[in-house]
Scaffold this motif. Structure first.
Motif, mmCIF file in Angstrom:
data_model
loop_
_atom_site.group_PDB
_atom_site.id
_atom_site.type_symbol
_atom_site.label_atom_id
_atom_site.label_comp_id
_atom_site.label_asym_id
_atom_site.label_seq_id
_atom_site.Cartn_x
_atom_site.Cartn_y
_atom_site.Cartn_z
ATOM 1 N N GLY A 53 -27.218 -1.731 61.328
ATOM 2 C CA GLY A 53 -27.601 -3.362 61.450
ATOM 3 C C GLY A 53 -28.944 -3.673 61.025
ATOM 4 N N ASP A 54 -29.552 -2.921 60.786
ATOM 5 C CA ASP A 54 -31.166 -3.323 60.362
ATOM 6 C C ASP A 54 -31.226 -3.692 59.050
ATOM 7 N N THR A 55 -32.291 -4.690 58.832
ATOM 8 C CA THR A 55 -32.641 -4.887 57.345
ATOM 9 C C THR A 55 -33.955 -4.568 56.747
ATOM 10 N N LEU A 56 -34.823 -4.254 57.659
ATOM 11 C CA LEU A 56 -36.193 -3.762 57.221
ATOM 12 C C LEU A 56 -36.732 -3.036 58.547
ATOM 13 N N VAL A 57 -37.931 -2.405 58.015
ATOM 14 C CA VAL A 57 -38.867 -1.784 59.106
ATOM 15 C C VAL A 57 -40.161 -2.331 58.678
ATOM 16 N N GLU A 87 -33.525 6.890 52.604
ATOM 17 C CA GLU A 87 -34.368 5.555 52.179
ATOM 18 C C GLU A 87 -35.810 6.253 51.636
ATOM 19 N N SER A 88 -36.132 5.793 50.470
ATOM 20 C CA SER A 88 -37.584 6.155 50.117
ATOM 21 C C SER A 88 -38.118 4.706 49.596
ATOM 22 N N ILE A 89 -38.985 4.025 50.501
ATOM 23 C CA ILE A 89 -39.414 2.835 50.338
ATOM 24 C C ILE A 89 -40.963 2.902 49.546
ATOM 25 N N VAL A 103 -46.861 -5.272 56.490
ATOM 26 C CA VAL A 103 -45.773 -4.937 55.306
ATOM 27 C C VAL A 103 -44.385 -4.691 55.952
ATOM 28 N N SER A 104 -43.618 -4.984 55.123
ATOM 29 C CA SER A 104 -42.153 -4.778 55.611
ATOM 30 C C SER A 104 -41.380 -3.940 54.397
ATOM 31 N N PHE A 105 -40.729 -2.965 54.916
ATOM 32 C CA PHE A 105 -39.938 -2.050 54.145
ATOM 33 C C PHE A 105 -38.565 -2.518 53.981
ATOM 34 N N ALA A 106 -37.948 -3.250 53.077
ATOM 35 C CA ALA A 106 -36.811 -3.738 52.802
ATOM 36 C C ALA A 106 -35.742 -2.429 52.727
ATOM 37 N N LEU A 107 -34.651 -2.317 53.684
ATOM 38 C CA LEU A 107 -33.664 -1.302 53.627
ATOM 39 C C LEU A 107 -32.666 -1.448 52.545
ATOM 40 N N ALA A 108 -32.499 -0.660 51.516
ATOM 41 C CA ALA A 108 -31.745 -0.737 50.371
ATOM 42 C C ALA A 108 -30.115 -0.472 50.946
ATOM 43 N N THR A 109 -30.164 0.544 51.633
ATOM 44 C CA THR A 109 -28.699 0.822 51.945
ATOM 45 C C THR A 109 -28.380 1.095 53.483
ATOM 46 N N PRO A 110 -28.594 0.073 54.302
ATOM 47 C CA PRO A 110 -28.754 0.339 55.833
ATOM 48 C C PRO A 110 -27.304 0.837 56.407
#
Length: 167
Positions: A53-57, A87-89, A103-110
């Motif tokens: 359910g996460d969208t970013l770190v 994930e490799s952001i 900084v925000s790391f958007a998750l591509a495939t949560p």
């Protein structure tokens, strides 16, 4: 710090109580020169965490050199020691030296992050030479339910008198 691992003898890993954005200390990676591209610098294994359910770190990042295009990556993995990252952001471009950057790391495939057990930092495409990288205040973020999903994030803020600042 006992459960965070530096990968190579060319990386020194320690906590730093003098350069922080939150809490008692940050993680400091002292990276010597001549490390090959694609090298996993450090990782941490932890109990399985569902991040579907996460969208970013988000995190606070600081480096003693300016960071350019795709120099470091943040990794999330369902295997120990970030062996095969899900994930490799890339770190954001154009971060100036000697300043904290939120900084925000958007998750591509949560949807694939149902059992994350490790995260780490990789030197990606360039050898920036010797540098020191600090990382602090790593947080997960989940989108607000309803029509605003994916647009706004909920952050809880409180005043911490011990550190005399808002958290």
């Amino acid at each position: 710090l006992d459960d965070i691992r530096a990968i190579r003898c060319l990386v020194t890993l320690e906590t730093d109580p003098t350069r922080i954005t939150q809490g008692a200390s940050s993680i400091k990676l002292s990276i010597s020169g001549n490390i090959p591209s694609g090298t996993l610098l450090a990782y941490r294994d932890f109990a399985s965490t569902n991040m579907v359910g996460d969208t970013l770190v988000s995190a606070s990042i600081r480096c003693d050199k300016p960071l350019g295009y795709q120099q470091f990556q943040y990794l999330l993995d369902n295997t120990a020691a970030c062996v095969s990252p899900l994930e490799s952001i890339n770190f954001p471009d154009s971060l100036v030296a000697d300043a904290w950057h939120n900084v925000s790391f958007a998750l591509a495939t949560p949807a694939a992050l149902g059992a994350v057990i490790s995260h780490g930092i990789t030197l990606k495409d360039r050898n920036i030479g010797p540098c020191t990288l600090w990382i602090d205040d790593i947080k997960r973020a989940t989108a607000v339910a309803g029509n605003l999903t994916g647009r706004y994030f909920v952050w809880v803020s409180y005043y911490n008198s011990k550190y005399d600042k808002e958290s």
